[in-house]
Each structure stands twice: as C-alpha cells, then as structure tokens.
Design an enzyme around this catalytic site. Structure first.
Site, PDB file in Angstrom:
ATOM      1  N   ASP A  10       0.833  -1.204   0.000  1.00 23.63           N
ATOM      2  CA  ASP A  10       0.000   0.000   0.000  1.00 23.63           C
ATOM      3  C   ASP A  10       0.870   1.257   0.000  1.00 23.63           C
ATOM      4  OD1 ASP A  10      -2.348   1.411   0.025  1.00 23.63           O
ATOM      5  OD2 ASP A  10      -2.669   1.234   2.186  1.00 23.63           O
ATOM      6  N   HIS A  27       3.156   3.759  -9.163  1.00 27.75           N
ATOM      7  CA  HIS A  27       2.879   2.340  -9.394  1.00 27.75           C
ATOM      8  C   HIS A  27       4.108   1.624  -9.959  1.00 27.75           C
ATOM      9  CE1 HIS A  27      -1.222   2.635  -8.217  1.00 27.75           C
ATOM     10  NE2 HIS A  27      -1.628   3.341  -9.256  1.00 27.75           N
ATOM     11  N   ASN A  58     -10.139  -2.024  -6.829  1.00 29.19           N
ATOM     12  CA  ASN A  58      -9.261  -1.192  -7.653  1.00 29.19           C
ATOM     13  C   ASN A  58      -9.732  -1.109  -9.095  1.00 29.19           C
ATOM     14  OD1 ASN A  58      -6.238  -2.430  -6.012  1.00 29.19           O
ATOM     15  ND2 ASN A  58      -7.586  -0.728  -5.442  1.00 29.19           N
TER      16      ASN A  58
END
Length: 230
Positions: A10, A27, A58
């Site tokens: 996370d 990311h 997501n």
C-alpha cells in the site's frame, strides 16, 4: 521464521504525491520493489509469498489510472516468470481481468510450474469475500459433478473442505502479513486464511520499503508467542 508471508503493498499513490511525481510513476516504483523484496525472502526460510497487486475494488478506478496500472501489473507478472527463481500462481478472479493480463498470468503459471523456488501468489483481481464465494461455488459444482445430494453435501461441509476450494488450495496459511503505508486494516485480504496470522503494520510507503523494514517485521514476528487461541 514465517513460512508464508502475505504483503498488502500500500502507498504507491501517496508516495508519488509526496515526491511530486505522477500516480503512474508511483505504481512503477512499487512494481520495481517487488523483485527486491523477493530477493530478501530468498535469504530466509520463507516458502510462500502472497503479493496483493490489484483488488476487485481497484478495478473501479478511473480508466486513466487503471489502464497504465494493468500494463504495469502485466509487466510484473512477465518479469517474475522470466526471472527463473519463482513459481508464479494467480489468486483472484481471472475472468474480470483484461485478456492480455489473463494471458500473462496463464503463461507465467505454465512457464514456472517446474521451478523449485519460492511460490509467489500474485493476487490480481482479488477480493477476500469474493474468494470465499468462489470457494463455496466450486464446492457445490464439484459435489454436483460427483452426484452428491444436497443433504449429503450439507453433512460433509467442513472448514477443511471449504479451505481446499480457496484460490490457495493446499498451501499453508500466511504466518505473517505485512501492510505498508501506515494503514491498519485488512481491506479484505485473505479473510479466511489469516484467521491466525500475525500482522505487522509499517508506516513506510511500499516504494520506500527497505530491507531494514523487512527485518524489523521478521524480528517482531519472532518475538510474538503464537497460541492459536489456546
């Protein structure tokens, strides 16, 4: 030492925001951390690692974020398979993922089936409640194929029977679950399997997670007395 470690990776977006970068860069930075983390695991007695890369929730993110993210995840899967040190296994609902991601997952599983290394579960399109629902569905369909009556099935249902139909099948349950970014909740991660797991919450965002943070998690785990309710 834990035999199975689960990781809720996370904080990619918050790391990117704090560093003045883009969400996509966050990311990608998180993706680059994965092989480094698995390298640390090879220095221990860990046999299984479950990495939560993409939840079912997501998939509701805006397309301008989701499309690049799915491409990054596909790259991660192919990189892990090409490395040669890991046996890759998908946990999640495959048919809700784009065809190119499904193909990458299938090829990674088939291409690494012979590898005698850490089993790496890539949780993609994964939700804990969905996994339990899929396990029950699989159990019912299996009973139907064997001609088992509803009454006999009801009599035969056990915790172990349901467990065998989970995405992780006969794998050992996680001993330790690490969550980065300071959040202290499960968010639906392996709800069934983590009934007796130890949790370690780390304030560091996933892209900034260091080996010293990993070693602290292991040290903290080793200091706990696991009693399993006894």
């Amino acid at each position: 030492m834990p035999q199975h470690i689960g990781v809720i990776m996370d904080g990619n977006r918050r790391w990117a925001k704090a560093s003045g970068s883009t969400t996509e860069h966050g990311h990608r930075a998180g993706a680059e951390k994965i092989e480094e983390f698995l390298g640390w695991c090879t220095e221990t007695d860990v046999k299984v690692v479950t990495l939560w890369l993409l939840s079912t929730d997501n998939l509701d993110r805006p397309q301008e974020e989701l499309v690049p993210l799915l491409g990054i995840i596909e790259d991660v899967v192919r990189t892990l398979a090409a490395d040669g040190r890991w046996r890759v296994h998908h946990v999640g609902t495959a048919d809700i993922l784009p065809a190119h991601v499904q193909t990458a997952l299938k090829e990674a599983e088939e291409g690494t089936a012979h590898v005698d290394g850490i089993l790496v579960n890539v949780a993609i399109g994964y939700g804990g409640r969905q996994e339990i629902a899929d396990a029950v569905r699989s159990m019912l369909l299996d009973a139907q194929d064997r001609g088992t009556s509803l009454e006999d099935l009801a009599d035969s249902v056990t915790v172990d029977l349901i467990g065998r139909h989970l995405y992780t099948g006969a794998q050992p349950d996680p001993d330790l679950v690490i969550r980065t970014s300071g959040e202290q909740r499960l968010s639906g991660f392996m709800l069934w399997q983590t009934a007796h797991s130890e949790y370690y919450f780390c304030d560091v965002f996933w892209p900034a997670f260091r080996k010293v943070d990993f070693l602290r998690a292991l040290r903290d785990y080793a200091a706990r007395g696991r009693r399993y309710g006894s």
